[in-house]
Design a protein around this motif. Structure first.
Motif, PDB file in Angstrom:
ATOM      1  N   SER A 165       0.832  -1.194   0.000  1.00  0.00           N
ATOM      2  CA  SER A 165       0.000   0.000   0.000  1.00  0.00           C
ATOM      3  C   SER A 165       0.874   1.254   0.000  1.00  0.00           C
ATOM      4  O   SER A 165       1.917   1.298   0.658  1.00  0.00           O
ATOM      5  N   GLY A 166       0.440   2.245  -0.740  1.00  0.00           N
ATOM      6  CA  GLY A 166       1.163   3.517  -0.771  1.00  0.00           C
ATOM      7  C   GLY A 166       0.549   4.553   0.152  1.00  0.00           C
ATOM      8  O   GLY A 166       1.003   5.703   0.184  1.00  0.00           O
ATOM      9  N   LYS A 167      -0.468   4.147   0.910  1.00  0.00           N
ATOM     10  CA  LYS A 167      -1.152   5.080   1.803  1.00  0.00           C
ATOM     11  C   LYS A 167      -0.326   5.353   3.055  1.00  0.00           C
ATOM     12  O   LYS A 167       0.437   4.507   3.502  1.00  0.00           O
ATOM     13  N   ILE A 168      -0.517   6.533   3.597  1.00  0.00           N
ATOM     14  CA  ILE A 168       0.074   6.858   4.895  1.00  0.00           C
ATOM     15  C   ILE A 168      -0.911   6.405   5.955  1.00  0.00           C
ATOM     16  O   ILE A 168      -2.068   6.842   5.981  1.00  0.00           O
ATOM     17  N   GLU A 169      -0.473   5.505   6.820  1.00  0.00           N
ATOM     18  CA  GLU A 169      -1.375   4.915   7.797  1.00  0.00           C
ATOM     19  C   GLU A 169      -0.834   5.079   9.215  1.00  0.00           C
ATOM     20  O   GLU A 169       0.335   5.430   9.417  1.00  0.00           O
ATOM     21  N   ALA A 170      -1.681   4.787  10.170  1.00  0.00           N
ATOM     22  CA  ALA A 170      -1.281   4.860  11.579  1.00  0.00           C
ATOM     23  C   ALA A 170      -0.226   3.794  11.858  1.00  0.00           C
ATOM     24  O   ALA A 170      -0.268   2.699  11.288  1.00  0.00           O
ATOM     25  N   PRO A 171       0.742   4.089  12.725  1.00  0.00           N
ATOM     26  CA  PRO A 171       1.761   3.088  13.061  1.00  0.00           C
ATOM     27  C   PRO A 171       1.157   1.927  13.832  1.00  0.00           C
ATOM     28  O   PRO A 171       0.087   2.048  14.437  1.00  0.00           O
ATOM     29  N   LEU A 172       1.867   0.803  13.799  1.00  0.00           N
ATOM     30  CA  LEU A 172       1.467  -0.379  14.555  1.00  0.00           C
ATOM     31  C   LEU A 172       2.473  -0.620  15.672  1.00  0.00           C
ATOM     32  O   LEU A 172       3.656  -0.285  15.533  1.00  0.00           O
ATOM     33  N   LEU A 173       2.004  -1.229  16.731  1.00  0.00           N
ATOM     34  CA  LEU A 173       2.890  -1.535  17.850  1.00  0.00           C
ATOM     35  C   LEU A 173       3.728  -2.756  17.499  1.00  0.00           C
ATOM     36  O   LEU A 173       3.194  -3.828  17.202  1.00  0.00           O
ATOM     37  N   HIS A 174       5.049  -2.587  17.504  1.00  0.00           N
ATOM     38  CA  HIS A 174       5.931  -3.724  17.235  1.00  0.00           C
ATOM     39  C   HIS A 174       5.821  -4.702  18.397  1.00  0.00           C
ATOM     40  O   HIS A 174       5.981  -4.321  19.564  1.00  0.00           O
ATOM     41  N   PRO A 175       5.534  -5.988  18.124  1.00  0.00           N
ATOM     42  CA  PRO A 175       5.276  -6.946  19.209  1.00  0.00           C
ATOM     43  C   PRO A 175       6.472  -7.247  20.093  1.00  0.00           C
ATOM     44  O   PRO A 175       6.297  -7.764  21.208  1.00  0.00           O
ATOM     45  N   GLU A 176       7.679  -6.940  19.640  1.00  0.00           N
ATOM     46  CA  GLU A 176       8.863  -7.229  20.452  1.00  0.00           C
ATOM     47  C   GLU A 176       9.508  -5.971  21.016  1.00  0.00           C
ATOM     48  O   GLU A 176      10.083  -5.998  22.108  1.00  0.00           O
ATOM     49  N   LEU A 177       9.390  -4.874  20.289  1.00  0.00           N
ATOM     50  CA  LEU A 177      10.066  -3.646  20.709  1.00  0.00           C
ATOM     51  C   LEU A 177       9.169  -2.740  21.546  1.00  0.00           C
ATOM     52  O   LEU A 177       9.659  -1.783  22.171  1.00  0.00           O
ATOM     53  N   ASN A 178       7.839  -3.006  21.520  1.00  0.00           N
ATOM     54  CA  ASN A 178       6.888  -2.200  22.278  1.00  0.00           C
ATOM     55  C   ASN A 178       6.971  -0.719  21.917  1.00  0.00           C
ATOM     56  O   ASN A 178       6.949   0.162  22.779  1.00  0.00           O
ATOM     57  N   VAL A 179       7.071  -0.471  20.629  1.00  0.00           N
ATOM     58  CA  VAL A 179       7.110   0.891  20.117  1.00  0.00           C
ATOM     59  C   VAL A 179       6.385   0.905  18.778  1.00  0.00           C
ATOM     60  O   VAL A 179       6.360  -0.105  18.064  1.00  0.00           O
ATOM     61  N   GLY A 180       5.775   2.039  18.445  1.00  0.00           N
ATOM     62  CA  GLY A 180       5.058   2.144  17.190  1.00  0.00           C
ATOM     63  C   GLY A 180       6.014   2.184  16.001  1.00  0.00           C
ATOM     64  O   GLY A 180       7.018   2.895  16.026  1.00  0.00           O
TER      65      GLY A 180
END
Length: 249
Positions: A165-180
């Motif tokens: 996708s080329g859309k700008i989307e909301a970040p996701l929480l990285h399951p290991e780093l606990n950061v978006g």
């Protein structure tokens, strides 16, 4: 053509009408043979996937080290390297399944009505693959359900890589780093690459060792595939007989 180079993984066949024997004007026998060849890329893509998976796991170690520190550039670089290797491992595993499916499909007589229904309803790829394998190996309902679930996940991540996708989307929480993070870094990680690789290769391994093909050509092919897989998994394959669920962000 002066000759044909035959290598491991190549099937050689004489097509219909490819062998002719006659008598020349001088009374001597004459003969002519036409050969067709096919190189099996399923094991090739499996090996490629394995190499990228090994790299992804090594890059995850680098990433863990970098993220325990404070160097932001190193954090970004290691995250990107893990993403790159993981995405390639996942893509190669999916292509290995596609290569296997394409070879099996040529020896399965699908009803024309089913093929037309797939076309008009735009049936997902994973459903088509599952049905062809069900018919080719007479799989039971429980096994088909697990197969469909794992194929669905494999093709989902393949599609995310092939059709980004080329859309700008909301970040996701990285399951290991606990950061978006941007969604690609959450999905294309070493953990998911290992899950996809194990699921894809388990399908091949399980059918090669326990499958009961309905067609002679498929049976012969599975013997060759079993030997190639034994080279990659000398200690056997870890059992992945249950449905796979990725670690979601």
């Amino acid at each position: 053509m002066p000759g044909i180079f035959i290598t491991r993984g190549m099937t050689v066949a004489v097509p219909s009408g490819g062998l002719t024997i006659g008598i020349g004007d001088d009374g001597n026998f004459t003969s002519k043979v036409t050969l067709h060849v096919r190189f099996d890329v399923c094991p090739t893509w499996t090996e490629i996937s394995l190499r990228h998976l090994q790299e992804a796991k090594a890059k995850r170690v680098d990433r863990d080290i970098a993220w325990s520190g404070t160097d932001e550039e190193q954090k970004a670089a290691t995250l990107e390297r893990e993403f790159e290797a993981s995405m390639q491992a996942i893509m190669a595993a999916a292509i290995a399944i596609d290569a296997f499916y394409s070879l099996v499909q040529t020896n399965v007589a699908l009803p024309s009505s089913l093929v037309e229904r797939w076309r008009t309803k735009r049936t997902p790829r994973y459903s088509q693959v599952a049905e062809v394998l069900r018919q080719a190996f007479s799989l039971r309902s429980k096994g088909v359900s697990t197969l469909r679930q794992n194929l669905k996940v494999i093709y989902r991540l393949r599609d995310l890589a092939v059709h980004p996708s080329g859309k700008i989307e909301a970040p996701l929480l990285h399951p290991e780093l606990n950061v978006g993070v941007e969604w690609r870094f959450a999905y294309f990680c070493a953990h998911n690459a290992e899950q996809i690789f194990n699921a894809a290769t388990w399908i091949l391994w399980d059918l090669a060792h326990g499958g009961k093909p309905n067609d002679r050509k498929i049976s012969e092919y599975m013997i060759a595939l079993r030997n190639r897989l034994a080279e990659m998994f000398p200690d056997g394959h870890p059992n992945v007989s249950s449905a796979m669920y990725l670690r979601k962000p």
